[in-house]
Scaffold this motif. Structure first.
Motif, PDB file in Angstrom:
ATOM      1  N   LEU A   1       0.771  -1.251   0.053  1.00 29.18           N
ATOM      2  CA  LEU A   1       0.055  -0.119  -0.153  1.00 29.18           C
ATOM      3  C   LEU A   1       1.104   1.298   0.039  1.00 29.18           C
ATOM      4  O   LEU A   1       1.713   1.358   0.918  1.00 29.18           O
ATOM      5  CB  LEU A   1      -0.813  -0.085   1.132  1.00 29.18           C
ATOM      6  CG  LEU A   1      -2.251   0.699   1.231  1.00 29.18           C
ATOM      7  CD1 LEU A   1      -3.240   0.117   0.041  1.00 29.18           C
ATOM      8  CD2 LEU A   1      -2.820   0.848   2.432  1.00 29.18           C
ATOM      9  N   ALA A   2       0.846   2.036  -1.012  1.00 26.50           N
ATOM     10  CA  ALA A   2       1.784   3.167  -1.081  1.00 26.50           C
ATOM     11  C   ALA A   2       1.288   4.151  -0.142  1.00 26.50           C
ATOM     12  O   ALA A   2       0.106   4.791  -0.031  1.00 26.50           O
ATOM     13  CB  ALA A   2       1.441   3.757  -2.586  1.00 26.50           C
ATOM     14  N   ALA A   3       2.255   4.863   0.739  1.00 22.24           N
ATOM     15  CA  ALA A   3       2.269   5.924   1.605  1.00 22.24           C
ATOM     16  C   ALA A   3       1.809   6.990   0.800  1.00 22.24           C
ATOM     17  O   ALA A   3       1.074   8.144   1.316  1.00 22.24           O
ATOM     18  CB  ALA A   3       3.211   5.829   2.738  1.00 22.24           C
ATOM     19  N   ASP A   4       2.881   7.213  -0.122  1.00 22.70           N
ATOM     20  CA  ASP A   4       2.755   8.453  -0.962  1.00 22.70           C
ATOM     21  C   ASP A   4       3.192   8.254  -2.454  1.00 22.70           C
ATOM     22  O   ASP A   4       3.719   7.123  -2.700  1.00 22.70           O
ATOM     23  CB  ASP A   4       3.452   9.781  -0.457  1.00 22.70           C
ATOM     24  CG  ASP A   4       5.027   9.355   0.152  1.00 22.70           C
ATOM     25  OD1 ASP A   4       5.450   8.888  -0.924  1.00 22.70           O
ATOM     26  OD2 ASP A   4       5.305  10.025   0.989  1.00 22.70           O
ATOM     27  N   CYS A   5       3.089   9.046  -3.271  1.00 20.22           N
ATOM     28  CA  CYS A   5       3.432   9.044  -4.661  1.00 20.22           C
ATOM     29  C   CYS A   5       4.086  10.058  -5.073  1.00 20.22           C
ATOM     30  O   CYS A   5       3.898  11.369  -4.791  1.00 20.22           O
ATOM     31  CB  CYS A   5       2.102   8.785  -5.658  1.00 20.22           C
ATOM     32  SG  CYS A   5       1.005   7.688  -4.952  1.00 20.22           S
ATOM     33  N   ALA A   6       5.039  10.103  -6.145  1.00 18.11           N
ATOM     34  CA  ALA A   6       5.867  11.258  -6.360  1.00 18.11           C
ATOM     35  C   ALA A   6       6.488  10.864  -7.999  1.00 18.11           C
ATOM     36  O   ALA A   6       6.339   9.344  -8.356  1.00 18.11           O
ATOM     37  CB  ALA A   6       7.054  11.632  -5.948  1.00 18.11           C
ATOM     38  N   PHE A   7       6.656  11.699  -8.808  1.00 24.05           N
ATOM     39  CA  PHE A   7       7.463  11.325 -10.152  1.00 24.05           C
ATOM     40  C   PHE A   7       8.723  11.405  -9.897  1.00 24.05           C
ATOM     41  O   PHE A   7       9.327  12.061  -9.275  1.00 24.05           O
ATOM     42  CB  PHE A   7       6.990  12.377 -11.006  1.00 24.05           C
ATOM     43  CG  PHE A   7       5.371  12.536 -11.451  1.00 24.05           C
ATOM     44  CD1 PHE A   7       4.861  11.522 -12.238  1.00 24.05           C
ATOM     45  CD2 PHE A   7       4.595  13.535 -10.707  1.00 24.05           C
ATOM     46  CE1 PHE A   7       3.446  11.669 -12.764  1.00 24.05           C
ATOM     47  CE2 PHE A   7       3.196  13.368 -11.114  1.00 24.05           C
ATOM     48  CZ  PHE A   7       2.725  12.633 -12.116  1.00 24.05           C
ATOM     49  N   HIS A   8       9.451  10.378 -10.905  1.00 28.55           N
ATOM     50  CA  HIS A   8      10.747  10.664 -10.973  1.00 28.55           C
ATOM     51  C   HIS A   8      11.327  10.982 -12.307  1.00 28.55           C
ATOM     52  O   HIS A   8      12.756  10.997 -12.690  1.00 28.55           O
ATOM     53  CB  HIS A   8      11.406   9.072 -10.538  1.00 28.55           C
ATOM     54  CG  HIS A   8      11.118   7.829 -11.290  1.00 28.55           C
ATOM     55  ND1 HIS A   8      10.200   7.069 -10.865  1.00 28.55           N
ATOM     56  CD2 HIS A   8      11.050   7.785 -12.767  1.00 28.55           C
ATOM     57  CE1 HIS A   8       9.832   6.146 -11.778  1.00 28.55           C
ATOM     58  NE2 HIS A   8      10.476   6.408 -13.069  1.00 28.55           N
ATOM     59  N   ASP A   9      10.643  11.043 -13.366  1.00 26.70           N
ATOM     60  CA  ASP A   9      11.098  11.485 -14.486  1.00 26.70           C
ATOM     61  C   ASP A   9      10.501  12.929 -15.132  1.00 26.70           C
ATOM     62  O   ASP A   9      10.629  13.301 -16.296  1.00 26.70           O
ATOM     63  CB  ASP A   9      10.728  10.597 -15.551  1.00 26.70           C
ATOM     64  CG  ASP A   9       9.237  10.358 -15.750  1.00 26.70           C
ATOM     65  OD1 ASP A   9       8.453  10.959 -15.112  1.00 26.70           O
ATOM     66  OD2 ASP A   9       8.914   9.750 -16.605  1.00 26.70           O
ATOM     67  N   ARG A  10      10.111  13.842 -14.186  1.00 23.13           N
ATOM     68  CA  ARG A  10       9.746  15.178 -14.471  1.00 23.13           C
ATOM     69  C   ARG A  10      10.871  16.058 -13.826  1.00 23.13           C
ATOM     70  O   ARG A  10      10.743  16.887 -12.646  1.00 23.13           O
ATOM     71  CB  ARG A  10       8.416  15.494 -14.096  1.00 23.13           C
ATOM     72  CG  ARG A  10       7.549  14.572 -14.513  1.00 23.13           C
ATOM     73  CD  ARG A  10       5.790  15.083 -14.450  1.00 23.13           C
ATOM     74  NE  ARG A  10       5.740  16.062 -13.187  1.00 23.13           N
ATOM     75  CZ  ARG A  10       4.451  16.404 -12.821  1.00 23.13           C
ATOM     76  NH1 ARG A  10       3.500  16.575 -13.939  1.00 23.13           N
ATOM     77  NH2 ARG A  10       4.245  16.729 -11.730  1.00 23.13           N
ATOM     78  N   ARG A  11      12.093  16.168 -14.453  1.00 22.57           N
ATOM     79  CA  ARG A  11      13.188  17.111 -13.764  1.00 22.57           C
ATOM     80  C   ARG A  11      13.282  18.485 -14.282  1.00 22.57           C
ATOM     81  O   ARG A  11      13.294  18.639 -15.301  1.00 22.57           O
ATOM     82  CB  ARG A  11      14.572  16.176 -14.325  1.00 22.57           C
ATOM     83  CG  ARG A  11      14.553  14.838 -13.341  1.00 22.57           C
ATOM     84  CD  ARG A  11      15.943  14.166 -14.022  1.00 22.57           C
ATOM     85  NE  ARG A  11      15.900  13.593 -15.327  1.00 22.57           N
ATOM     86  CZ  ARG A  11      15.454  12.699 -15.705  1.00 22.57           C
ATOM     87  NH1 ARG A  11      14.600  11.619 -14.708  1.00 22.57           N
ATOM     88  NH2 ARG A  11      15.253  12.066 -17.027  1.00 22.57           N
ATOM     89  N   ILE A  12      12.965  19.264 -13.357  1.00 26.77           N
ATOM     90  CA  ILE A  12      12.854  20.651 -13.797  1.00 26.77           C
ATOM     91  C   ILE A  12      13.706  21.452 -12.705  1.00 26.77           C
ATOM     92  O   ILE A  12      13.354  21.906 -11.660  1.00 26.77           O
ATOM     93  CB  ILE A  12      11.391  21.102 -13.614  1.00 26.77           C
ATOM     94  CG1 ILE A  12      10.374  20.355 -14.417  1.00 26.77           C
ATOM     95  CG2 ILE A  12      11.317  22.785 -14.188  1.00 26.77           C
ATOM     96  CD1 ILE A  12       9.106  20.636 -14.228  1.00 26.77           C
ATOM     97  N   PRO A  13      14.860  21.581 -12.951  1.00 25.55           N
ATOM     98  CA  PRO A  13      15.934  22.199 -12.187  1.00 25.55           C
ATOM     99  C   PRO A  13      15.789  23.608 -11.921  1.00 25.55           C
ATOM    100  O   PRO A  13      16.912  24.409 -12.126  1.00 25.55           O
ATOM    101  CB  PRO A  13      17.407  21.571 -12.677  1.00 25.55           C
ATOM    102  CG  PRO A  13      17.089  21.591 -13.966  1.00 25.55           C
ATOM    103  CD  PRO A  13      15.775  20.991 -14.114  1.00 25.55           C
ATOM    104  N   ILE A  14      14.664  23.952 -11.545  1.00 27.59           N
ATOM    105  CA  ILE A  14      14.652  25.408 -11.421  1.00 27.59           C
ATOM    106  C   ILE A  14      13.945  25.611  -9.709  1.00 27.59           C
ATOM    107  O   ILE A  14      12.907  24.724  -9.721  1.00 27.59           O
ATOM    108  CB  ILE A  14      13.634  26.260 -12.346  1.00 27.59           C
ATOM    109  CG1 ILE A  14      14.301  26.036 -13.699  1.00 27.59           C
ATOM    110  CG2 ILE A  14      13.472  27.583 -11.932  1.00 27.59           C
ATOM    111  CD1 ILE A  14      13.327  26.367 -14.932  1.00 27.59           C
TER     112      ILE A  14
END
Length: 263
Positions: free
Chosen positions: A128-141
């Motif tokens: 069961l996922a505690a939280d979710c995040a993206f790993h391929d939306r890299r915006i270094p700003i």
């Protein structure tokens, strides 16, 4: 669902949740192989008079199980290539359309995922996922970098986790089955135990429209193992889908008759 790890917002949302039992559930599943065992288990029927726009391949199976109206949404086959419409774009679209059309009390994003042995995952585990995040939306700003990661917490389910003795881990989402060095670095930063191709997209839309969501992910392959990911995924898909089917059924049985705050 709270965003960006803000616990106080999540607790406030739970306290404000209507004190009525959950009635309508939408289950989002990316692949037909993952969906059909649940369609059969809950004796769901395909909606031939679709609630979705004309021409889209999205499929809705629906039925009543105990006190719950269950809607299982599968994005269908790509109209040109005939393969499952996996990935974040299809997941976002069907989640949005399903919320608009069906007004669910709860979304369940169920499916298979890669797991990391470094975080204790083994093939056949269901998390069961505690939280979710993206790993391929890299915006270094500054600030855009946080937007790219898009961290969203799943609806809090302490009683469900305890009752079913479920494993809990963080989920990282991207649109590629393999893992590039850039992705690996981002996944490590996300502290992820499992990776998939839909979860964070579903979480984003659910958060946008303020519908609670939970994420049930079964491990088909070990991303940081020795076997090629695609080979291991296909080898284990059928067996792991059975484990996913069993766990989702247990989750549905637990949810039946309960309010959001009781999960």
């Amino acid at each position: 669902m709270a965003s960006h790890g803000n616990k106080s917002e999540e607790e406030a949302a739970i306290s404000e949740a209507p004190n009525t039992p959950i009635s309508t559930i939408v289950i989002i599943i990316a692949m037909q192989t993952e969906a059909l065992p649940l369609v059969n288990r809950f004796q769901l029927t395909e909606d031939l008079d679709s609630v979705f726009p004309q021409g889209v391949p999205w499929v809705r199976y629906h039925g009543v199980y105990k006190d719950l109206n269950i809607n299982l949404i599968w994005p269908g086959k790509d109209s040109t290539l005939g393969v499952d419409s996996v990935g974040t774009i299809s997941a976002s679209l069907v989640t949005y359309a399903s919320i608009q059309a069906l007004k669910p009390d709860l979304i369940i994003n169920a499916g298979t995922a890669g797991g990391f042995k470094a975080k204790g995952a083994v093939v056949g585990d269901v998390f069961l996922a505690a939280d979710c995040a993206f790993h391929d939306r890299r915006i270094p700003i500054p600030v855009f970098d946080m937007y790219g990661v898009g961290l969203r917490q799943a609806h809090s389910t302490p009683n469900l986790v305890k009752e079913l003795n479920l494993k809990v881990g963080k989920l990282s989402t991207g649109d590629s089955l393999d893992m590039s060095p850039h992705d690996e670095s981002s996944i490590t930063a996300n502290d992820a135990t499992v990776k998939d191709m839909e979860g964070a997209a579903v979480a984003y839309v659910a958060d946008l429209l303020k519908v609670p969501a939970i994420f049930v992910k079964a491990v088909t392959d070990i991303v940081d193992g020795e076997k090629p990911t695609a080979e291991e995924f296909l080898q284990n898909l059928a067996a792991v889908t059975a484990a996913l089917d069993n766990t989702v059924t247990q989750v549905i049985d637990f949810i039946n008759g309960k309010c959001l705050s009781e999960l």
